[in-house]
Scaffold this motif. Structure first.
Motif, PDB file in Angstrom:
ATOM      1  N   ALA A 216       0.827  -1.205   0.000  1.00 35.58           N
ATOM      2  CA  ALA A 216       0.000   0.000   0.000  1.00 35.58           C
ATOM      3  C   ALA A 216       0.864   1.260   0.000  1.00 35.58           C
ATOM      4  N   THR A 217       1.964   1.240   0.732  1.00 36.42           N
ATOM      5  CA  THR A 217       2.864   2.395   0.747  1.00 36.42           C
ATOM      6  C   THR A 217       3.517   2.585  -0.612  1.00 36.42           C
ATOM      7  N   LEU A 218       3.926   1.495  -1.241  1.00 36.71           N
ATOM      8  CA  LEU A 218       4.521   1.580  -2.567  1.00 36.71           C
ATOM      9  C   LEU A 218       3.516   2.116  -3.585  1.00 36.71           C
ATOM     10  N   LYS A 219       2.288   1.625  -3.528  1.00 35.52           N
ATOM     11  CA  LYS A 219       1.261   2.100  -4.448  1.00 35.52           C
ATOM     12  C   LYS A 219       0.944   3.577  -4.217  1.00 35.52           C
ATOM     13  N   ALA A 220       0.861   3.986  -2.970  1.00 33.71           N
ATOM     14  CA  ALA A 220       0.599   5.397  -2.670  1.00 33.71           C
ATOM     15  C   ALA A 220       1.741   6.275  -3.166  1.00 33.71           C
ATOM     16  N   SER A 221       2.967   5.782  -3.043  1.00 30.92           N
ATOM     17  CA  SER A 221       4.117   6.544  -3.530  1.00 30.92           C
ATOM     18  C   SER A 221       4.080   6.692  -5.045  1.00 30.92           C
ATOM     19  N   LEU A 222       3.713   5.634  -5.757  1.00 30.37           N
ATOM     20  CA  LEU A 222       3.607   5.718  -7.211  1.00 30.37           C
ATOM     21  C   LEU A 222       2.535   6.714  -7.639  1.00 30.37           C
ATOM     22  N   VAL A 223       1.385   6.653  -6.984  1.00 29.43           N
ATOM     23  CA  VAL A 223       0.308   7.588  -7.309  1.00 29.43           C
ATOM     24  C   VAL A 223       0.755   9.015  -7.035  1.00 29.43           C
ATOM     25  N   LEU A 224       1.375   9.223  -5.908  1.00 25.84           N
ATOM     26  CA  LEU A 224       1.829  10.558  -5.528  1.00 25.84           C
ATOM     27  C   LEU A 224       2.877  11.088  -6.501  1.00 25.84           C
ATOM     28  N   LEU A 225       3.848  10.270  -6.837  1.00 25.67           N
ATOM     29  CA  LEU A 225       4.940  10.739  -7.680  1.00 25.67           C
ATOM     30  C   LEU A 225       4.522  10.994  -9.126  1.00 25.67           C
ATOM     31  N   TYR A 226       3.686  10.114  -9.691  1.00 28.78           N
ATOM     32  CA  TYR A 226       3.403  10.228 -11.112  1.00 28.78           C
ATOM     33  C   TYR A 226       2.037  10.834 -11.415  1.00 28.78           C
ATOM     34  N   PHE A 227       0.976  10.364 -10.768  1.00 29.17           N
ATOM     35  CA  PHE A 227      -0.342  10.895 -11.088  1.00 29.17           C
ATOM     36  C   PHE A 227      -0.592  12.255 -10.450  1.00 29.17           C
ATOM     37  N   MET A 228       0.095  12.535  -9.351  1.00 32.32           N
ATOM     38  CA  MET A 228      -0.022  13.859  -8.729  1.00 32.32           C
ATOM     39  C   MET A 228       1.169  14.742  -9.126  1.00 32.32           C
ATOM     40  N   HIS A 229       1.992  14.267 -10.032  1.00 27.67           N
ATOM     41  CA  HIS A 229       3.087  15.013 -10.652  1.00 27.67           C
ATOM     42  C   HIS A 229       4.147  15.509  -9.673  1.00 27.67           C
ATOM     43  N   MET A 230       4.323  14.830  -8.552  1.00 28.00           N
ATOM     44  CA  MET A 230       5.380  15.220  -7.628  1.00 28.00           C
ATOM     45  C   MET A 230       6.758  14.865  -8.179  1.00 28.00           C
ATOM     46  N   ARG A 231       6.815  13.913  -9.072  1.00 31.69           N
ATOM     47  CA  ARG A 231       8.086  13.518  -9.685  1.00 31.69           C
ATOM     48  C   ARG A 231       8.689  14.678 -10.465  1.00 31.69           C
ATOM     49  N   TYR A 232       7.843  15.503 -11.035  1.00 34.81           N
ATOM     50  CA  TYR A 232       8.307  16.581 -11.898  1.00 34.81           C
ATOM     51  C   TYR A 232       8.293  17.934 -11.186  1.00 34.81           C
TER      52      TYR A 232
ATOM     53  N   ILE B 280       9.999  14.516  -1.452  1.00 37.69           N
ATOM     54  CA  ILE B 280      10.628  13.941  -0.259  1.00 37.69           C
ATOM     55  C   ILE B 280       9.750  14.145   0.964  1.00 37.69           C
ATOM     56  N   VAL B 281       9.165  15.314   1.096  1.00 39.34           N
ATOM     57  CA  VAL B 281       8.284  15.592   2.238  1.00 39.34           C
ATOM     58  C   VAL B 281       7.063  14.685   2.202  1.00 39.34           C
ATOM     59  N   PHE B 282       6.443  14.519   1.039  1.00 35.11           N
ATOM     60  CA  PHE B 282       5.245  13.682   0.958  1.00 35.11           C
ATOM     61  C   PHE B 282       5.544  12.209   1.190  1.00 35.11           C
ATOM     62  N   ILE B 283       6.626  11.709   0.632  1.00 32.05           N
ATOM     63  CA  ILE B 283       6.980  10.304   0.868  1.00 32.05           C
ATOM     64  C   ILE B 283       7.371  10.100   2.332  1.00 32.05           C
ATOM     65  N   GLY B 284       8.060  11.073   2.913  1.00 32.23           N
ATOM     66  CA  GLY B 284       8.370  11.002   4.347  1.00 32.23           C
ATOM     67  C   GLY B 284       7.106  10.962   5.188  1.00 32.23           C
ATOM     68  N   ALA B 285       6.099  11.749   4.793  1.00 33.04           N
ATOM     69  CA  ALA B 285       4.823  11.736   5.510  1.00 33.04           C
ATOM     70  C   ALA B 285       4.153  10.369   5.402  1.00 33.04           C
ATOM     71  N   LEU B 286       4.202   9.757   4.222  1.00 32.00           N
ATOM     72  CA  LEU B 286       3.628   8.416   4.063  1.00 32.00           C
ATOM     73  C   LEU B 286       4.356   7.395   4.941  1.00 32.00           C
ATOM     74  N   LEU B 287       5.661   7.509   5.007  1.00 31.23           N
ATOM     75  CA  LEU B 287       6.420   6.583   5.853  1.00 31.23           C
ATOM     76  C   LEU B 287       6.099   6.786   7.329  1.00 31.23           C
ATOM     77  N   PHE B 288       5.884   8.037   7.749  1.00 33.09           N
ATOM     78  CA  PHE B 288       5.507   8.276   9.139  1.00 33.09           C
ATOM     79  C   PHE B 288       4.108   7.737   9.441  1.00 33.09           C
TER      80      PHE B 288
ATOM     81  N   MET C 197       2.809   5.142   8.011  1.00 29.12           N
ATOM     82  CA  MET C 197       3.029   3.694   8.133  1.00 29.12           C
ATOM     83  C   MET C 197       3.653   3.352   9.484  1.00 29.12           C
ATOM     84  N   LEU C 198       4.594   4.168   9.932  1.00 30.88           N
ATOM     85  CA  LEU C 198       5.218   3.947  11.235  1.00 30.88           C
ATOM     86  C   LEU C 198       4.198   4.031  12.363  1.00 30.88           C
ATOM     87  N   PHE C 199       3.325   5.025  12.324  1.00 32.22           N
ATOM     88  CA  PHE C 199       2.318   5.178  13.373  1.00 32.22           C
ATOM     89  C   PHE C 199       1.329   4.015  13.379  1.00 32.22           C
ATOM     90  N   VAL C 200       0.958   3.537  12.207  1.00 37.68           N
ATOM     91  CA  VAL C 200       0.055   2.380  12.135  1.00 37.68           C
ATOM     92  C   VAL C 200       0.743   1.148  12.714  1.00 37.68           C
TER      93      VAL C 200
END
Length: 100
Positions: free
Chosen positions: A38-54, A61-69, A71-74
């Protein structure tokens, strides 16, 4: 367009892997595997479909860090739940409104 189709296909493959993982009993690893996918899928959506990659790399980095946090809290919440598991009464679910 090729990149978006490749990411979409990746998401479909990861979805199939997620569903296939439910058919295999890995014990407590099933939950860890589902959270990782789920974290990997969310990262792909964030980076490419939400254009964070570009965008500026700092934003991605901030958004992926937020996703990892998240996941850590869960994971921490699940570990805390495991500590109280021996105190649970099998078959008893308070608040369900069902009386024996």
């Amino acid at each position: 367009m090729k990149v978006l189709v490749a990411v979409w296909l990746s998401l479909m493959v990861l979805t199939v892997i997620t569903v296939a993982a439910t058919w295999v009993d890995l014990g407590s690893l099933n939950l860890w595997l589902a959270l990782a996918i789920a974290t990997l899928k969310a990262s792909l959506v964030l980076l490419y479909f939400m254009h964070m990659r570009y965008d500026h790399p700092f934003n991605a980095i901030v958004f992926i860090g937020a996703l990892l946090f998240v996941m850590l809290f869960v994971v921490l919440a699940l570990m805390d739940t495991r500590a109280y598991q021996p105190e649970l009464i099998p078959g008893y679910a308070p608040g369900m409104g069902v009386k024996p």
